[in-house]
Design a protein around this motif. Structure first.
Motif, mmCIF file in Angstrom:
data_model
loop_
_atom_site.group_PDB
_atom_site.id
_atom_site.type_symbol
_atom_site.label_atom_id
_atom_site.label_comp_id
_atom_site.label_asym_id
_atom_site.label_seq_id
_atom_site.Cartn_x
_atom_site.Cartn_y
_atom_site.Cartn_z
ATOM 1 N N ARG A 32 -2.859 5.794 -4.912
ATOM 2 C CA ARG A 32 -3.177 6.917 -4.026
ATOM 3 C C ARG A 32 -2.638 6.766 -2.617
ATOM 4 O O ARG A 32 -2.436 7.757 -1.920
ATOM 5 N N ALA A 33 -2.405 5.525 -2.140
ATOM 6 C CA ALA A 33 -1.885 5.331 -0.791
ATOM 7 C C ALA A 33 -1.230 3.959 -0.678
ATOM 8 O O ALA A 33 -1.577 3.033 -1.419
ATOM 9 N N MET A 34 -0.277 3.860 0.259
ATOM 10 C CA MET A 34 0.382 2.596 0.587
ATOM 11 C C MET A 34 0.645 2.593 2.086
ATOM 12 O O MET A 34 0.889 3.644 2.675
ATOM 13 N N CYS A 35 0.592 1.405 2.689
ATOM 14 C CA CYS A 35 0.788 1.323 4.141
ATOM 15 C C CYS A 35 1.305 -0.072 4.497
ATOM 16 O O CYS A 35 0.721 -1.067 4.071
ATOM 17 N N TRP A 36 2.398 -0.128 5.278
ATOM 18 C CA TRP A 36 2.904 -1.403 5.784
ATOM 19 C C TRP A 36 2.185 -1.750 7.080
ATOM 20 O O TRP A 36 1.881 -0.871 7.880
ATOM 21 N N SER A 37 1.940 -3.040 7.283
ATOM 22 C CA SER A 37 1.344 -3.498 8.536
ATOM 23 C C SER A 37 2.354 -3.315 9.670
ATOM 24 O O SER A 37 3.564 -3.367 9.439
ATOM 25 N N GLN A 41 4.711 -7.594 7.810
ATOM 26 C CA GLN A 41 4.530 -8.774 6.963
ATOM 27 C C GLN A 41 3.781 -8.469 5.667
ATOM 28 O O GLN A 41 3.891 -9.205 4.699
ATOM 29 N N TRP A 42 3.001 -7.382 5.652
ATOM 30 C CA TRP A 42 2.159 -7.058 4.508
ATOM 31 C C TRP A 42 2.172 -5.563 4.223
ATOM 32 O O TRP A 42 2.311 -4.751 5.135
ATOM 33 N N MET A 43 1.978 -5.236 2.967
ATOM 34 C CA MET A 43 1.722 -3.864 2.577
ATOM 35 C C MET A 43 0.390 -3.856 1.838
ATOM 36 O O MET A 43 0.071 -4.810 1.109
ATOM 37 N N ILE A 44 -0.388 -2.813 2.051
ATOM 38 C CA ILE A 44 -1.599 -2.624 1.268
ATOM 39 C C ILE A 44 -1.430 -1.349 0.457
ATOM 40 O O ILE A 44 -0.731 -0.416 0.868
ATOM 41 N N SER A 45 -2.057 -1.339 -0.710
ATOM 42 C CA SER A 45 -2.027 -0.152 -1.565
ATOM 43 C C SER A 45 -3.432 0.080 -2.096
ATOM 44 O O SER A 45 -4.239 -0.839 -2.178
ATOM 45 N N SER A 46 -3.698 1.332 -2.441
ATOM 46 C CA SER A 46 -5.020 1.679 -2.967
ATOM 47 C C SER A 46 -4.863 2.517 -4.217
ATOM 48 O O SER A 46 -3.816 3.124 -4.444
ATOM 49 N N ASP A 47 -5.949 2.568 -5.003
ATOM 50 C CA ASP A 47 -5.843 3.306 -6.261
ATOM 51 C C ASP A 47 -7.044 4.215 -6.507
ATOM 52 O O ASP A 47 -7.976 4.294 -5.711
ATOM 53 N N GLN A 48 -6.987 4.869 -7.622
ATOM 54 C CA GLN A 48 -7.987 5.849 -8.050
ATOM 55 C C GLN A 48 -9.381 5.237 -8.190
ATOM 56 O O GLN A 48 -10.380 5.925 -8.033
ATOM 57 N N GLY A 49 -9.456 3.943 -8.469
ATOM 58 C CA GLY A 49 -10.739 3.282 -8.672
ATOM 59 C C GLY A 49 -11.336 2.656 -7.424
ATOM 60 O O GLY A 49 -12.400 2.030 -7.496
ATOM 61 N N GLY A 50 -10.660 2.766 -6.264
ATOM 62 C CA GLY A 50 -11.181 2.208 -5.025
ATOM 63 C C GLY A 50 -10.707 0.801 -4.720
ATOM 64 O O GLY A 50 -11.183 0.185 -3.771
ATOM 65 N N THR A 51 -9.766 0.288 -5.502
ATOM 66 C CA THR A 51 -9.246 -1.061 -5.290
ATOM 67 C C THR A 51 -8.127 -1.050 -4.260
ATOM 68 O O THR A 51 -7.275 -0.166 -4.267
ATOM 69 N N ILE A 52 -8.146 -2.068 -3.392
ATOM 70 C CA ILE A 52 -7.098 -2.302 -2.407
ATOM 71 C C ILE A 52 -6.371 -3.576 -2.821
ATOM 72 O O ILE A 52 -7.013 -4.576 -3.155
ATOM 73 N N ASN A 56 3.011 -9.033 -0.300
ATOM 74 C CA ASN A 56 3.898 -9.605 0.715
ATOM 75 C C ASN A 56 5.241 -8.873 0.669
ATOM 76 O O ASN A 56 5.424 -7.945 -0.119
ATOM 77 N N THR A 57 6.172 -9.274 1.504
ATOM 78 C CA THR A 57 7.443 -8.560 1.600
ATOM 79 C C THR A 57 8.296 -8.661 0.338
ATOM 80 O O THR A 57 9.194 -7.851 0.136
ATOM 81 N N SER A 58 8.005 -9.629 -0.522
ATOM 82 C CA SER A 58 8.704 -9.743 -1.815
ATOM 83 C C SER A 58 7.999 -8.955 -2.912
ATOM 84 O O SER A 58 8.369 -9.033 -4.076
ATOM 85 N N LEU A 59 6.957 -8.209 -2.531
ATOM 86 C CA LEU A 59 6.124 -7.426 -3.448
ATOM 87 C C LEU A 59 5.404 -8.286 -4.471
ATOM 88 O O LEU A 59 5.212 -7.900 -5.619
ATOM 89 N N ASN A 60 4.984 -9.469 -4.034
ATOM 90 C CA ASN A 60 4.092 -10.298 -4.834
ATOM 91 C C ASN A 60 2.669 -9.967 -4.410
ATOM 92 O O ASN A 60 2.365 -9.939 -3.215
ATOM 93 N N ASN A 61 1.803 -9.714 -5.386
ATOM 94 C CA ASN A 61 0.415 -9.388 -5.101
ATOM 95 C C ASN A 61 -0.330 -10.649 -4.682
ATOM 96 O O ASN A 61 -0.410 -11.613 -5.423
ATOM 97 N N ALA A 62 -0.871 -10.640 -3.468
ATOM 98 C CA ALA A 62 -1.539 -11.818 -2.923
ATOM 99 C C ALA A 62 -3.050 -11.756 -3.090
ATOM 100 O O ALA A 62 -3.689 -12.762 -3.378
ATOM 101 N N LYS A 63 -3.629 -10.559 -2.896
ATOM 102 C CA LYS A 63 -5.088 -10.435 -2.943
ATOM 103 C C LYS A 63 -5.454 -9.043 -3.422
ATOM 104 O O LYS A 63 -4.662 -8.109 -3.311
#
Length: 145
Positions: A32-37, A41-52, A56-63
């Motif tokens: 539903r949304a994406m945003c770069w810091s 250094q970081w991008m966050i993304s969100s989804d339909q279920g409320g998960t964030i 990182n810049t290599s698009l590896n999911n860190a958290k």
């Protein structure tokens, strides 16, 4: 260029030629949304279920963590990149400490789904827009509008 899909995938495009480059399964639900810091250094993304999710810049999911029980429709980083705000269909906004993945403030005051949020580029101020047709200004420290 990066796009998010209703099937939870990121699609990476060449920003110069606009040619497709790759697909990454990022979420289990619609993105539903994406945003770069601001520090890029970081991008966050969100989804339909409320998960964030944090990327990182290599698009590896860190958290990952669940910020809301309903879809998160928008995200906005603070200028310092240490906090971000969420806008959710549950009618609330949240101010989240980026490093700790902890909601510091829950902003309540809209009467319907909150569809947008933006952090002022220099001041400690948030603006939100809701399906209730109201635009509100918020103090992210106190949680007051």
């Amino acid at each position: 260029m990066l796009t998010g899909t209703s099937t939870g995938e990121f699609t990476l495009w060449n920003g110069t030629t606009l040619n497709f480059e790759s697909i990454l399964q990022a979420h289990d639900m619609a993105i539903r949304a994406m945003c770069w810091s601001p520090d890029a250094q970081w991008m966050i993304s969100s989804d339909q279920g409320g998960t964030i999710k944090y990327w990182n810049t290599s698009l590896n999911n860190a958290k990952a963590f669940r910020a809301h029980n309903d879809p998160v429709r928008d995200l906005s980083f603070a200028p310092s990149s240490t906090k971000f705000a969420t806008a959710s269909d549950d009618g609330t906004l949240a101010v989240v400490d980026f490093g700790r993945r902890k909601v510091e403030q829950s902003l309540v005051g809209h009467g319907w789904d909150v569809k947008s949020v933006a952090w002022h580029p220099q001041k400690s101020l948030l603006v939100s827009g809701s399906k209730d047709t109201l635009v509100k200004l918020w103090d992210p420290k106190s949680g007051k509008n």
